[in-house]
Design an enzyme around this catalytic site. Structure first.
Site, PDB file in Angstrom:
ATOM      1  CB  CYS A  40      -6.585  13.343  -4.065  1.00 22.77           C
ATOM      2  SG  CYS A  40      -5.191  14.161  -3.295  1.00 22.77           S
ATOM      3  CG  HIS A  96     -10.605 -16.173   6.402  1.00 24.95           C
ATOM      4  ND1 HIS A  96      -9.448 -16.016   5.680  1.00 24.95           N
ATOM      5  CD2 HIS A  96     -11.199 -17.305   5.944  1.00 24.95           C
ATOM      6  CE1 HIS A  96      -9.330 -17.008   4.828  1.00 24.95           C
ATOM      7  NE2 HIS A  96     -10.374 -17.806   4.967  1.00 24.95           N
ATOM      8  CE1 TYR A 108       0.970  11.533  -5.759  1.00 23.69           C
ATOM      9  CE2 TYR A 108       3.227  12.029  -5.138  1.00 23.69           C
ATOM     10  CZ  TYR A 108       1.899  12.419  -5.255  1.00 23.69           C
ATOM     11  OH  TYR A 108       1.521  13.674  -4.881  1.00 23.69           O
ATOM     12  CD  GLU A 144      -1.340   7.893  -7.886  1.00 20.59           C
ATOM     13  OE1 GLU A 144      -1.525   7.499  -6.728  1.00 20.59           O
ATOM     14  OE2 GLU A 144      -1.446   9.099  -8.222  1.00 20.59           O
ATOM     15  N   GLY A 157      -8.173  23.991  -4.888  1.00 17.37           N
ATOM     16  CA  GLY A 157      -6.782  23.559  -4.927  1.00 17.37           C
ATOM     17  C   GLY A 157      -6.541  22.319  -5.773  1.00 17.37           C
ATOM     18  CB  CYS A 213      -6.665  17.686  -3.179  1.00 16.24           C
ATOM     19  SG  CYS A 213      -7.606  16.243  -2.659  1.00 16.24           S
ATOM     20  CD  GLU A 271      -7.586 -13.343   6.583  1.00 19.01           C
ATOM     21  OE1 GLU A 271      -7.674 -13.863   7.712  1.00 19.01           O
ATOM     22  OE2 GLU A 271      -8.150 -13.795   5.557  1.00 19.01           O
ATOM     23  CE  LYS A 287      -4.883   9.575  -6.730  1.00 15.97           C
ATOM     24  NZ  LYS A 287      -3.554  10.008  -6.378  1.00 15.97           N
ATOM     25  CB  VAL A 292      -0.399  24.843   6.104  1.00 16.82           C
ATOM     26  CG1 VAL A 292      -0.340  25.356   7.533  1.00 16.82           C
ATOM     27  CG2 VAL A 292      -1.433  25.616   5.294  1.00 16.82           C
TER      28      VAL A 292
END
Length: 523
Positions: A90, A496, A228, A232, A83, A85, A501, A93, A356
């Site tokens: 994804c 930290h 996006y 990107e 597929g 992705c 944080e 990329k 889906v």
């Protein structure tokens, strides 16, 4: 009596397992459901959502077939099983984004004492990059094929369409037809890039289907679209040394928090990406040199512009691949104008046909969403489970040069739903430690929490622009599912020095008008 007592004891032990929606479901319910069908489940589409549903169904005892076929892009690009992705989304990329970050790190390493070649000598080898990316993708394609074989899922490399509500006809590569029947069918065909109806678009332009395997360096590139995907691609191309221009029709990152979107584009502009706002393409013409002349219109000023580029990348949205399915023959009529399927619980108007992933209307077009929805659907169909996909508070990240991660509502959407007077927005600029040496721009390192004003101030949305935003926002996504409040957040001790944080240090509200800039890294 002993045998009876043992039976009762065992029954009491397994009852809790059977009553849950967990994968550990001991009673297989599919043994008597085969009937006269070839399969208990046929999945049309071999992307993340379809494969997840198919694998889960097999785990629950179902006989499953997966149909997958990739129609080449207008430029002839095609790929293997897995597929969008895996092949053109994804995964490649993120790898190209990582390549861009590594290039930036080489220059920064000098300030940390590393002896590296002069900046003018550091450049990307596009052929080597794409080869590495494609080699990884091919390995994933192979592992996916092997996984289907091991699970005894029949893989059919054919273009599927409905003949009737239970029958699918697959057109194979050689043109032959293969017919199969299934008791249940899942549509998981996803979508493909939309091309604008302008001269030269289909002939000369590429899309995200092509960029990750492009056979030559892209050179000077114009990206049409500021969603996006467009941002990107423009971001990593610019960071690799390929000048990038973005044509923005309306607003960047439509659907995302617009204050955060401005932070993202401000950072990109400061890094050299050129933005042309309120602009739409008019034509693309190929010159004798092989370069492309692009004409576009500023819709506010009604003024036309043109420039010459090496590559034109179209990123104007995607359309669902439903037209080729012959859904009328199946009786599926819950289709929107965009070709997407309306199905609140993944079930279409035909009870045994489901959908889906990206093919669904008004659902996040995200791989993890499709995977989770596919698994839950298989459990409902084949194990009597009750859990449905929760599409609220799904986290995501835009992998621009300075990343943007978010979960929950944007400030605009929260205001629309609850009213500005009922909200409290906590915000802050911050200084990532890793930006100190060398001194880097921190003007766009910003985060905010959108919360209800009334105690205990339930958080509605969290937004973060900065390094490793995806890693930061993932943990807070779990907290959002648990109903995190500002009190919880303020009472959390941060690690930290990290950028994550910063969420635990939020204490200034927009309403107060106080300066959200920190006095020091520990303030």
């Amino acid at each position: 009596m002993t045998i009876l007592n043992n039976f009762v004891r065992i029954n009491n032990l397994i009852k809790p397992l059977i009553s849950t929606d967990r994968v550990v479901i001991l009673a297989r319910r599919t043994a008597s459901t085969h009937g006269n069908f070839d399969y208990d489940l046929a999945v049309i589409g071999g992307g993340s959502g379809g494969l997840a549903c198919a694998k889960e169904a097999v785990n629950l005892g179902a006989r499953v077939a997966v149909l997958d076929y990739v129609t080449p892009s207008p430029q002839g690009t095609k790929w293997g099983l897995g597929g969008t992705c895996v092949n053109v989304g994804c995964i490649p990329k993120k790898l190209m984004h990582q390549a861009a970050l590594l290039g930036e790190s080489i220059h920064e390493a000098v300030a940390y004492g590393w002896q590296v070649p002069a900046a003018s000598e550091v450049k990307i080898d596009w052929a080597a990059l794409t080869e590495s990316v494609q080699n990884h993708i091919k390995s994933v394609n192979w592992v996916t094929r092997v996984d289907l074989r091991d699970k005894k899922i029949e893989y059919i490399n054919g273009l599927g369409e409905f003949k009737d509500p239970h029958t699918i006809v697959a057109t194979m590569k050689n043109g032959t037809k293969k017919e199969l029947t299934a008791k249940n069918i899942v549509i998981a065909v996803g979508g493909r890039p939309h091309y604008p109806e302008i001269p030269g678009a289909l002939e000369y332009c590429i899309s995200s289907d092509d960029i990750f395997s492009l056979g030559h360096p892209p050179g000077k590139t114009v990206v049409v679209g500021a969603g996006y995907i467009g941002l990107e691609c423009a971001g990593f191309l610019n960071s690799m040394g390929y000048p990038a221009t973005v044509l923005v029709r309306s607003v960047p990152l439509r659907g995302f928090d617009q204050q955060m979107a401005r932070m993202v584009t401000n950072e990109m502009e400061q890094r050299g990406v050129k933005f042309c706002h309120k602009c739409v393409p008019l034509s693309v013409e190929k010159l004798e040199s092989g370069q492309l002349k692009v004409r576009w219109l500023n819709t506010e000023e009604q003024q036309q512009f043109e420039d010459v580029f090496d590559t034109v990348l179209i990123a104007t949205g995607r359309y669902a691949l439903t037209k080729q399915l012959n859904l009328e023959a199946a009786g599926v009529n819950c289709i929107t104008e965009s070709g997407k399927i309306l199905a609140a619980t993944e079930q279409t108007n035909v009870p045994h046909i489901y959908a889906v992933g990206d093919v669904l209307e008004a659902r996040p077009e995200l791989t993890p969403v499709a995977i989770h929805a596919g698994r839950l659907l298989a459990r409902r169909v084949f194990a009597g489970a009750q859990q449905h996909m929760d599409y609220d508070n799904v986290a995501t990240t835009v992998f621009t040069p300075l990343e943007y991660g978010c979960v929950g509502l944007s400030e605009e959407e929260a205001t629309k739903r609850f009213g500005a007077d009922n909200l409290e927005v906590y915000h802050a600029y911050y200084k990532p430690t890793e930006f100190f040496i060398p001194q880097r721009n921190i003007k766009n390192c910003y985060l905010k929490a959108v919360a209800m004003r009334e105690a205990p101030q339930k958080i509605l949305g969290l937004h973060f622009v900065g390094p490793v935003a995806g890693e930061v926002i993932q943990g807070f996504a779990a907290a959002m599912k648990c109903g995190i409040t500002m009190e919880h957040l303020m009472n959390t001790v941060g690690i930290h020095p990290t950028v994550a944080e910063e969420f635990t240090r939020l204490n200034i509200t927009k309403r107060s008008g106080k300066d959200p800039n920190p006095a020091s890294c520990c303030s």
